[in-house]
Design a protein around this motif. Structure first.
Motif, short mmCIF file in Angstrom:
data_model
loop_
_atom_site.label_atom_id
_atom_site.label_comp_id
_atom_site.label_asym_id
_atom_site.label_seq_id
_atom_site.Cartn_x
_atom_site.Cartn_y
_atom_site.Cartn_z
N GLU A 143 0.85 -1.21 0.00
CA GLU A 143 0.00 0.00 0.00
C GLU A 143 0.88 1.25 0.00
O GLU A 143 0.56 2.24 -0.68
CB GLU A 143 -0.94 0.01 1.22
N LEU A 146 2.08 1.83 -3.48
CA LEU A 146 1.04 2.34 -4.37
C LEU A 146 0.72 3.80 -4.08
O LEU A 146 0.47 4.59 -5.00
CB LEU A 146 -0.21 1.45 -4.26
N ASP A 176 -0.69 -9.13 -6.62
CA ASP A 176 -1.68 -8.07 -6.44
C ASP A 176 -1.04 -6.69 -6.64
O ASP A 176 -1.62 -5.81 -7.28
CB ASP A 176 -2.28 -8.20 -5.02
N ARG A 180 -1.95 -3.85 -9.56
CA ARG A 180 -2.42 -2.51 -9.22
C ARG A 180 -1.46 -1.40 -9.65
O ARG A 180 -1.78 -0.21 -9.51
CB ARG A 180 -2.70 -2.44 -7.72
N ARG A 182 0.49 0.75 -12.58
CA ARG A 182 0.21 1.07 -13.99
C ARG A 182 1.04 0.17 -14.90
O ARG A 182 2.13 -0.27 -14.52
CB ARG A 182 0.61 2.53 -14.27
#
Ligand SMILES: Cc1ncc(COP(=O)(O)O)c(C=O)c1O
Length: 365
Positions: A143, A146, A176, A180, A182
């Protein structure tokens, strides 16, 4: 004034702090216990060493610039496409090549807080901007990655397991993360310690490369294969990335001795198994022995442990480092990784682990 002072390197280069390698030598000791560089204490395959020595007879010849036999052997061993493997002068060279090829001034390269030291070095050397994602419990946090991705992000480096923390991300978490990111962001999975991982929720990442996402898997002969001195690493990448790497690669980047030693080492499965088995036995034993001294040891999937020392200036990591060194035992300080309370210590041979634990027992009183 010396004319050389007029020379100006590209922006970023003077911000770069050169890589600090683990120490190997110490004055005044006949035998030094080197636990500073995550090298395999069993040494290389004896058959690989023979092949290395025999290569001396052909040193007037350039190497095979495409490392063809070696790539084919790697492909067969790992069930991969030889055409999508690129061999290099250590995986460090691949980290530099990938960064130079895909990132430059104005671009961002993302890695985690305690990620491997070559990522910021390669980023700054390419003139790009390093971006650091915080970790959670000494583990990369998808996270956090991201949240820090911007329009300028070109590459995400993830060492899995990571050096110097020893932590890892499970394969579904990595998949995952890839999904997520690009599509124009390259995810580099640096699996330098993959051979040591025994968990069934781990993957070095070849299946993500095969699935066609923009993923590169990096591997090395420096750790479990114990060939750090010859400098041999390899990448498995999608065809378009392989093409780019082969364009920026030096034509003869893998020496003859490295190619032949690697080729034979791949074939010596029993020797690799011995290195893994040693680690499987001694990593938990060394952990228990250090914990028995009251030290905190981070869970590790690799061939080293990250050990936390008390706050007390007489007992902290710097003091422990100095004390061990005075006993001829060399750990690795990791202050440069933002971990001043810790030492990173390679899983050594039985007598080396015992010498380490005896010395730390004296040190801690
Ligand atoms: C995570 C990681 N990646 C890459 C490397 C570099 O390996 P090589 O010796 O193949 O350049 C290391 C070496 O310590 C490492 O720890």
């Amino acid at each position: 004034m010396c004319a050389e002072t007029l020379l100006t390197p590209r922006p970023g280069i003077m911000d770069l702090t050169p890589y600090v390698a683990g120490e190997h030598k110490m004055e005044g000791f006949e035998k030094v216990v080197v636990l500073s560089a995550n090298e395999s204490p069993l040494g290389p395959s004896p058959r690989a060493l023979e092949a290395y020595k025999a290569a001396a007879d052909h040193l007037n010849r350039y190497p095979d610039g495409g490392s063809v036999e070696l790539r084919e052997a790697l492909a067969k061993r790992h069930g991969l496409e030889a055409a999508n493997i690129v061999c290099a002068n250590g995986s460090d060279e691949l980290i530099a090549m990938i960064t130079r090829a895909y990132a430059g001034p104005g671009d961002e390269v993302l890695f985690s807080e305690h990620g491997f030291a070559m990522y910021p070095i390669a980023t700054l050397a390419a003139g790009a901007t390093p971006v650091v994602a915080p970790e959670t419990n000494l583990t990369a946090d998808p996270e956090a990655f991201l949240e820090r991705v911007t329009d300028r992000t070109r590459i995400v480096f993830l060492a899995n397991p990571n050096n110097p923390t020893g932590s890892f991300l499970p394969s579904d978490t990595v998949a995952d993360l890839r999904a997520r990111l690009r599509d124009d962001v390259l995810l580099v999975l640096d699996a330098a310690y993959a051979e040591y991982v025994t968990r069934n929720d781990y993957s070095a990442g070849a299946e993500l490369v095969k699935a066609g996402g923009n993923v590169v898997m990096l591997r090395t002969f420096s750790k479990a294969y114990a060939l750090a001195g010859v400098r041999l690493g390899w990448a498995y990448s999608p065809p378009a990335v392989t093409d780019v790497l082969n364009r920026v690669r030096n034509p003869f980047n893998v020496t003859v001795p490295a190619q032949v030693a690697g080729l034979v080492a791949i074939d010596d499965i029993a020797h690799l198994d011995a290195a893994r088995t040693h680690n499987d036995i001694w990593r938990p034993k060394m952990t228990a022995m250090l914990e028995g001294l009251g030290l905190e040891v981070a869970p590790s999937e690799a061939n080293f442990l990250l050990v936390r020392f008390p706050d007390d200036p007489a007992k902290n990591a710097d003091a422990a480092n100095a004390f061990l060194t005075s006993r001829g035992i060399i750990p690795r300080g990791v202050r440069g990784y933002g971990l001043p309370e810790y030492l990173r210590i390679t899983v050594g041979l039985e007598d080396e682990v015992e010498a380490l634990v005896a010395a730390l027992k004296d040190f801690l009183g």
